[in-house]
Design a protein around this motif. Structure first.
Motif, PDB file in Angstrom:
ATOM      1  N   SER A   2       0.829  -1.203   0.000  1.00  0.00           N
ATOM      2  CA  SER A   2       0.000   0.000   0.000  1.00  0.00           C
ATOM      3  C   SER A   2       0.863   1.252   0.000  1.00  0.00           C
ATOM      4  N   THR A   3       2.010   1.186   0.684  1.00  0.00           N
ATOM      5  CA  THR A   3       2.928   2.328   0.686  1.00  0.00           C
ATOM      6  C   THR A   3       3.450   2.597  -0.717  1.00  0.00           C
ATOM      7  N   GLU A   6       0.694   4.145  -2.862  1.00  0.00           N
ATOM      8  CA  GLU A   6       0.465   5.541  -2.487  1.00  0.00           C
ATOM      9  C   GLU A   6       1.575   6.439  -3.029  1.00  0.00           C
ATOM     10  N   THR A 129      -9.473   8.484   0.691  1.00  0.00           N
ATOM     11  CA  THR A 129      -8.942   7.207   1.173  1.00  0.00           C
ATOM     12  C   THR A 129      -9.706   6.063   0.520  1.00  0.00           C
ATOM     13  N   GLY A 131      -9.375   2.087   0.660  1.00  0.00           N
ATOM     14  CA  GLY A 131      -8.676   0.982   1.293  1.00  0.00           C
ATOM     15  C   GLY A 131      -7.496   1.517   2.088  1.00  0.00           C
ATOM     16  N   PRO A 132      -6.326   0.937   1.870  1.00  0.00           N
ATOM     17  CA  PRO A 132      -5.142   1.389   2.624  1.00  0.00           C
ATOM     18  C   PRO A 132      -4.420   2.569   1.972  1.00  0.00           C
ATOM     19  N   VAL A 133      -4.922   3.026   0.822  1.00  0.00           N
ATOM     20  CA  VAL A 133      -4.244   4.075   0.064  1.00  0.00           C
ATOM     21  C   VAL A 133      -4.935   5.415   0.287  1.00  0.00           C
ATOM     22  N   SER A 134      -4.166   6.438   0.632  1.00  0.00           N
ATOM     23  CA  SER A 134      -4.697   7.789   0.820  1.00  0.00           C
ATOM     24  C   SER A 134      -4.037   8.731  -0.166  1.00  0.00           C
TER      25      SER A 134
END
Length: 296
Positions: A2-3, A6, A129, A131-134
């Motif tokens: 996810s990092t 992003e 946002t 899921g885990p991505v902002s």
């Protein structure tokens, strides 16, 4: 994972803004064969006009005024300064643009002082946002705006008389002049377009998550310079690809800085130049640049 996603999305958004600045470099180079080192001051001028007017007339009118102001400054530089040196060696003209940049940037930084100016954008610090991505709304807006502007420019460049005149001037200025192309108008239009694109880029370089417009904002144009070089200074497609490469590289290098401490600090600022050097070692004319052939 996810990092990485992003950072990649942020890099694409940032790269699209760099592509706008790089496109300004390319437009002027194609029209005049001059590398414009005054581009940083055009970016700062557009942002400054937007920042000083948004409280009085609202954000969107202020942004239009900033675009018009930067375009006017670019056209004035071409008409009052560059046109007087027409026919001079291109290296001399490039040095002239450095002098112009010093003068304009000095005056603008004097006006800004130590302040950090907000541009009054409507997105604020809102974040999307999934899921885990902002992803900040400003990043989404930057990508959409850059995509629309670059598409519009490419269509104008391909299908209008001004675009045909610029392509003709880039191919052979002497022949274009003999065919009735007014090189002065082409050059004036190129500087104005470059200024307008720089003003839009200034907006998205100074909104969230950055604090605002400050004296050092003009240095962002230096990050876009590798994008124009590695893509090819005479290629509009190269400006787009180069901008995305630089943006993604900078975002990933900055995001994983803690894992790359053995390479030293500030890797995010250095990475675009490392990519530029690596590509130029393989393709000296850039990814999409035209190779010059000489008979000896």
């Amino acid at each position: 994972m996810s990092t990485f996603a992003e950072l990649l999305l942020n890099g694409i958004s940032l790269g699209s803004v760099y592509a706008l600045i790089a496109l300004g470099f390319v437009v002027i180079f194609r029209a005049t064969e001059v590398v414009n080192f005054a581009h940083a001051s055009l970016l700062l001028a557009g942002g400054y006009v937007t920042a000083t007017l948004h409280d009085d007339i609202g954000f969107w009118p202020a942004l239009l005024a900033g675009i018009a102001g930067a375009a006017a400054v670019g056209a004035a530089v071409e008409f009052l300064v560059m046109r007087r040196y027409r026919g001079s060696d291109h290296s001399v003209l490039a040095i002239v643009t450095i002098g112009v940049d010093i003068l304009l940037t000095t005056e603008l930084t004097r006006r800004i002082g130590t302040d950090v100016l907000a541009l009054g954008d409507p997105w604020g610090d809102s974040v999307l946002t999934v899921g885990p991505v902002s992803l900040a709304h400003t990043r989404i807006a930057a990508f959409v705006a850059a995509a629309l502007l670059i598409t519009a420019f490419l269509l104008v460049f391909r299908y209008t008389s001004w675009g045909v005149a610029m392509r003709a001037a880039a191919e052979s200025p002497e022949t274009a002049a003999l065919m009735g192309v007014r090189l002065g108008r082409v050059s004036l239009g190129a500087w104005a377009v470059a200024g307008g694109l720089a003003a839009v880029a200034a907006l998205f370089l100074t909104v969230f998550p950055t604090p605002g417009l400050e004296r050092a904002t003009s240095l962002a144009a230096l990050k876009a310079f590798p994008a124009a070089i590695l893509g090819g200074l005479d290629s509009t497609t190269g400006a787009l690809v180069g901008g995305l490469l630089v943006g993604i590289t900078e975002s990933l290098a900055t995001g994983y800085q803690s894992d790359l401490t053995f390479l030293g600090r500030g890797l995010g600022d250095l990475a675009p130049y490392l990519v530029m050097v690596a590509i130029l070692l393989i393709r000296p004319a850039g990814l999409f640049g035209t190779k010059e052939l000489a008979r000896v």
